[in-house]
Write a protein that holds these residues in place. Structure first.
Motif, PDB file in Angstrom:
ATOM      1  N   GLY A 182       0.823  -1.207   0.000  1.00 55.68           N
ATOM      2  CA  GLY A 182       0.000   0.000   0.000  1.00 55.68           C
ATOM      3  C   GLY A 182       0.855   1.255   0.000  1.00 55.68           C
ATOM      4  O   GLY A 182       0.436   2.297  -0.482  1.00 55.68           O
ATOM      5  N   GLN A 183       2.085   1.156   0.522  1.00 55.14           N
ATOM      6  CA  GLN A 183       2.975   2.310   0.555  1.00 55.14           C
ATOM      7  C   GLN A 183       4.341   1.969  -0.049  1.00 55.14           C
ATOM      8  O   GLN A 183       4.882   2.758  -0.803  1.00 55.14           O
ATOM      9  CB  GLN A 183       3.156   2.783   2.000  1.00 55.14           C
ATOM     10  N   TYR A 184       4.877   0.808   0.295  1.00 53.57           N
ATOM     11  CA  TYR A 184       6.199   0.405  -0.173  1.00 53.57           C
ATOM     12  C   TYR A 184       6.154  -1.010  -0.732  1.00 53.57           C
ATOM     13  O   TYR A 184       5.253  -1.777  -0.432  1.00 53.57           O
ATOM     14  CB  TYR A 184       7.211   0.412   0.987  1.00 53.57           C
ATOM     15  N   TRP A 185       7.171  -1.345  -1.516  1.00 56.16           N
ATOM     16  CA  TRP A 185       7.370  -2.721  -1.953  1.00 56.16           C
ATOM     17  C   TRP A 185       8.200  -3.418  -0.889  1.00 56.16           C
ATOM     18  O   TRP A 185       9.238  -2.919  -0.477  1.00 56.16           O
ATOM     19  CB  TRP A 185       8.075  -2.770  -3.304  1.00 56.16           C
ATOM     20  N   VAL A 242      12.371  -3.837   3.256  1.00 50.66           N
ATOM     21  CA  VAL A 242      11.594  -2.843   2.522  1.00 50.66           C
ATOM     22  C   VAL A 242      12.433  -2.372   1.341  1.00 50.66           C
ATOM     23  O   VAL A 242      13.529  -1.839   1.518  1.00 50.66           O
ATOM     24  CB  VAL A 242      11.215  -1.655   3.429  1.00 50.66           C
ATOM     25  N   PHE A 243      11.912  -2.584   0.126  1.00 52.23           N
ATOM     26  CA  PHE A 243      12.608  -2.145  -1.072  1.00 52.23           C
ATOM     27  C   PHE A 243      12.340  -0.675  -1.367  1.00 52.23           C
ATOM     28  O   PHE A 243      13.157   0.000  -1.961  1.00 52.23           O
ATOM     29  CB  PHE A 243      12.173  -2.978  -2.286  1.00 52.23           C
ATOM     30  N   GLY A 244      11.176  -0.174  -0.985  1.00 52.02           N
ATOM     31  CA  GLY A 244      10.808   1.209  -1.308  1.00 52.02           C
ATOM     32  C   GLY A 244      10.052   1.208  -2.620  1.00 52.02           C
ATOM     33  O   GLY A 244       8.933   0.732  -2.713  1.00 52.02           O
ATOM     34  N   ALA A 245      10.685   1.745  -3.675  1.00 52.02           N
ATOM     35  CA  ALA A 245      10.061   1.744  -4.995  1.00 52.02           C
ATOM     36  C   ALA A 245      10.053   0.322  -5.538  1.00 52.02           C
ATOM     37  O   ALA A 245      10.740  -0.563  -5.031  1.00 52.02           O
ATOM     38  CB  ALA A 245      10.838   2.653  -5.932  1.00 52.02           C
ATOM     39  N   GLU A 246       9.276   0.107  -6.589  1.00 54.41           N
ATOM     40  CA  GLU A 246       9.161  -1.235  -7.151  1.00 54.41           C
ATOM     41  C   GLU A 246      10.537  -1.727  -7.584  1.00 54.41           C
ATOM     42  O   GLU A 246      11.205  -1.082  -8.392  1.00 54.41           O
ATOM     43  CB  GLU A 246       8.203  -1.250  -8.341  1.00 54.41           C
ATOM     44  N   PRO A 247      10.979  -2.859  -7.029  1.00 51.60           N
ATOM     45  CA  PRO A 247      12.324  -3.332  -7.341  1.00 51.60           C
ATOM     46  C   PRO A 247      12.393  -3.971  -8.727  1.00 51.60           C
ATOM     47  O   PRO A 247      11.453  -4.641  -9.155  1.00 51.60           O
ATOM     48  CB  PRO A 247      12.603  -4.369  -6.257  1.00 51.60           C
ATOM     49  N   SER A 248      13.493  -3.753  -9.400  1.00 49.41           N
ATOM     50  CA  SER A 248      13.707  -4.424 -10.678  1.00 49.41           C
ATOM     51  C   SER A 248      14.201  -5.837 -10.397  1.00 49.41           C
ATOM     52  O   SER A 248      14.550  -6.183  -9.266  1.00 49.41           O
ATOM     53  CB  SER A 248      14.742  -3.660 -11.505  1.00 49.41           C
TER      54      SER A 248
END
Length: 136
Positions: free
Chosen positions: A9-12, A30-36
């Motif tokens: 809902g907030q982080y990946w 916690v990755f934060g933005a969508e991880p590649s």
């Protein structure tokens, strides 16, 4: 061992679950933005085992009876598992226990630090009072 990456809902977030003889260990990253795919591979290669090594709490897990499954049923189960977002309840329980134990450790460390700081200030005040009485 299983790595589940999902959007909370907030982080990946990535949750690693490891089944051992003692039970199930789980840790959260916690990755934060969508991880590649590259970021996930780097995490698995470099950070995942160290993160699992830091966890100290395990949850006892009841082993399921393994029996032969029809290949079509297995394919449907795999598809359902891929669609399901989130983590197993065992992993959630392991994460909760780890968080609680770290919270207790943090509280005791904070309490001890405050106690030592209070004692240091008291000794400093006593030293200043003695210096005043000596006429300096």
């Amino acid at each position: 061992m299983k790595l589940t990456v999902y959007f909370d809902g907030q982080y990946w977030v990535g949750v690693v679950e490891e089944v051992t003889d003692d039970g199930l260990k789980a840790c959260r990253h916690v990755f934060g933005a969508e991880p590649s795919n590259r970021e996930v591979r780097v995490f698995v290669r470099d950070r995942m085992l160290a993160l699992l090594g830091e966890t100290s709490r395990t949850v006892e897990r009841q082993d399921l009876v393994v029996r032969r499954i029809n290949p079509k049923r297995l394919a449907r189960q795999v598809a359902r598992e891929a669609q399901k977002a989130g983590v197993s309840t065992y992993a959630q329980e392991a994460l909760k226990k780890e968080l609680e134990s770290r919270k207790v450790e943090s509280k005791t460390a904070s309490r001890n630090f405050k106690k030592e700081e209070k004692e240091r200030k008291r000794l400093l005040g006593r030293q200043k009072a003695k210096e005043k009485h000596r006429g300096r």
